[in-house]
Design an enzyme around this catalytic site. Sequence first.
Site, PDB file in Angstrom:
ATOM      1  N   CYS B  89       0.854  -1.145   0.148  1.00  0.00           N
ATOM      2  CA  CYS B  89       0.126  -0.056   0.145  1.00  0.00           C
ATOM      3  C   CYS B  89       0.843   1.211  -0.001  1.00  0.00           C
ATOM      4  O   CYS B  89       1.289   1.456  -0.967  1.00  0.00           O
ATOM      5  CB  CYS B  89      -0.914  -0.128   0.871  1.00  0.00           C
ATOM      6  N   HIS B 198      -3.475  -5.665   1.238  1.00  0.00           N
ATOM      7  CA  HIS B 198      -2.851  -6.156   2.553  1.00  0.00           C
ATOM      8  C   HIS B 198      -2.888  -7.423   3.018  1.00  0.00           C
ATOM      9  O   HIS B 198      -3.695  -7.883   3.657  1.00  0.00           O
ATOM     10  CB  HIS B 198      -3.335  -5.123   3.713  1.00  0.00           C
ATOM     11  N   GLU B 200      -0.786  -8.648   4.999  1.00  0.00           N
ATOM     12  CA  GLU B 200      -0.460  -8.751   6.630  1.00  0.00           C
ATOM     13  C   GLU B 200      -1.837  -8.896   7.288  1.00  0.00           C
ATOM     14  O   GLU B 200      -1.702  -8.982   8.639  1.00  0.00           O
ATOM     15  CB  GLU B 200       0.518  -7.524   7.010  1.00  0.00           C
TER      16      GLU B 200
END
Lengths: 757, 227
Positions: B89, B198, B200
Amino acid sequence: MSRHVDTVADATANSDLEQPYAELGLKPDEYARIREILGRRPTSAELAMYSVMWSEHCSYKSSKVHLAQFGDKKPETDVLLVGIGENAGVVDIGDGWAVTFKVESHNHPSYVEPYQGAATGIGGIVRDILSMGARPVAVMDPLRFGAADHPDTRRVLPGVVAGIGGYGNCLGLPNIGGEIVFDSSYQGNPLVNALCVGTMRHEDIHLASAKGVGNLVVLYGAKTGGDGIGGVSVLASETFDEGGPAKRPSVQVGDPFMEKLLIECTLEVLHAGLVEGIQDLGGAGISCATSELASNGEGGMHVTLDSVPLRDATLTPEEILMSESQERMCAIVTPAKIEAFLDICRKWDVTADVIGVVTDSGRLVIEWHGEVIVDVPPRTVAHDGPVYHRPLARPTWQDTLQADTSNSCARPTTAEQVTSTIFTLVGSPNLAAKTWVTSQYDRYVLGNSILAQPEDSGMIRVDEVTGRGVAISTDCNGRFAKLNPYDGAKLALAESYRNVAATGAAPLAVTNCLNFGSPEDPAVMWQFSEAVRGLADGCLELGIPVTGGNVSFYNQTGTVAIHPTPVVGVLGVIDDVALRTSMAFVNEGDVVLVLGDTYDELNGSEWAHVVHRHLGGLPPRVDLDAERRLAEVLVEAARTRVVSAAHDVSDGGIAQALVEMALRRDVGATVAVPSDVDSFVYLFSESTARVVVTAAPHQVEALESIAAQRKIAAVRIGFVTAPGSELCIDSVFGETVCLSLAQLHDTAEATLPALFG
Amino acid sequence: MTQGMRIGVVTFPGSLDDRDAARAVRIAGGEAVALWHGDADLHGVDAVILPGGFSYGDYLRCGAIARFAPVMEPLIDAANGGLPVLGICNGFQVLCESHLLPGALVRNDHLHFICRDQQIRIESTTTAWTSSYAAGQEIVIPLKNGEGGYVADSATLDQLEGDGRVVARYVGINPNGSRRDIAGISNARGNVVGLMPHPEHAVESLTGPTTDGLAFFTSVLAGMVNA
């Protein structure tokens, strides 16, 4: 810059000078009292300070006498580590963890300037949580707007949503829930409330007090500018009038990046043990921070206002004292630790300046260019403001309103009419999917969001090792509160309590944001006093304490007040978030049950509101004993893993609850209306203390036994079907109603984008 | 097996998902090492993640100021030398501003910030960060951005496609107007990857929509063992 500044010497010498106290929002008797306290006229700087600190918003002068009930009726509890009166209450959630949470209003600024008003609402509540020593971990926004199709709602709502997203996303806090309600009563007076929750270890709790004579007063964060001057007094403590001056300059402007630095910097100085006392700067800015810190500590403070770093060098001392520039904090630091403190501020590129020193003089003395411009007892500014026993009177229209029940409204009598009513409600603005709004908020950041909207509560994992977590919900049905403010407040409490329990968390503590019209209207004051009494009684009965809250008055246009809207936030604790209950139908074959009893209670319901534009009668009965037993069932069922889904029944009744459970993961169900009840009442009544749950076939009996032990009715009404299937309801006036999930989904999702997209 | 692998996570002022990236590294079995923007030293890490967030408030232009942070100097050198680097990002934006990756990320075509569970297809499994996926594998991970529209001139886009450097593509909905549905790209060597969604946030079933994102982190750890 040669302008003469009004000093204490001037005020003593020139005692008869006429002062603009009325323009600053002070009443003649309040001004007279200031003169009496000081034994002279106030300087212009002192007048500025008293005017903001004695404003309704800061002083709670109209509400104080009622709010005392939250203390007087406080239940026996050992969970409260810090109670009402501090920046935010703190509760013990076990294992040495503490949680602080609070909700505040930013209604008036958000109407004037939606983006910045809503953004700085988030910023302000986050600093309140931070100033307790906690790391902010999530935000939520209870929002209320005028009619969804009103042109001004199209101005206000997108700006508010963008402001909440723009600030909260950039700050790195997940937005995990809230409410969006439309009602024409909020036209011209939208309610933008913001809730923040923070976590800390018990030993990290900090308080706002200036202790230790000789300790330094440090102002750190953003520089002070000319924005937000008089925000609390000019904006939040008056009614908007047609044709008045534009009030946009009184709205603050936010910088979320600075706030993010302020969070990290503050937590680092706190954890390094460098801070004796701490206070955020919000409403009333430096006036509030210095007077409250001094009043709570040794009692005195000497401030050199020239040391305040400015964005605009032309600001007068009065403006500096009143400015509500955002992203500022004030800390009390010992001389021995000041260098270490300033080092950490430098690391985070945060401006920090020593602006004063703690004294035991009993006076707050402020200097400007070597002359004393403020010399006051700080307690008279911060705590001993005026207290009003405003007249209250039950409105003359209350009886008429309560007599006009929804029995006059035509009810569906066929399966076809029920089908069409379900679709009408599913697509109505209050019940429609809020995806258009919530997809503009980051719900993932920090990686501890267990549940987020549209679930009944937001849930955050606090401890990554043990899985201990908290759930929070905020609720209020303003229509119910209008019909009966005492019961309305209890109903808001009951719904919020139920929403927390539905996720498997045990309700623990309460916060509130009491949004009302003008306190100068006896009818509004009656509504307020009734709502406070209801909430205090309700909390006592449920055994959960109020930890703090906020009052927002003057939410009215001309003589027309908003629906009384006591927003209630309940926080609950769950030992292990892995045991949480979601609202989604998931497993084919699971049994669907309704817990609780359904009565013919349609007054003030979403059905009456949407289909008939009707509001009258008495709201549903509230039975807090049943709510407590129901919550025990839900918590126990989650803990023992005998429940696979749970969803609160409220707006729109069982029909809406079933639709929402099916749409959550696109999994259908087949259920039947019990034979002994009216199909319409069963599906659309908004009786309280009810939840729809599912359980695996081999666990149904265990669930039923848990319910039976608490004397909660548990009735099997059907079973979960396959993914992508339909929601079918049998025995609706003798027929089967089958609703396509795709069609329900499209109906629910289309409304907000069509209005605001 | 991957014990002892150290992956640096850079914190710029305004980084937000740095804790999440570090958590993902730990869950994948590596050791997360905090790197500070003002420290021009990579402390000997085996790979680096530039996390999501709003570095420097995204003021001026996303990633434009972070690109000049002291830590970027050794990082750019190391990346050019083959160090695995993942920009997520805002980190992707920083990599583009640093010219470690071509193109740029612009305001979403619909002008709103968007947070959704996004389906993407892994188009290249030859990068340091995607080797544990199957080619063409479709996964669901969170996406959240206001300025996530990937743009580059046609020649650059053609070259990325031709060289197999489109790492991931949006499936179903293109959430931000990215050219050719591009969700992530790599440099020619495959050690530097920029990704808008994302991974994560999709490493634990309790907090993510899936655990589909974990393989980004296990990929790089496995690559180090094999190297």
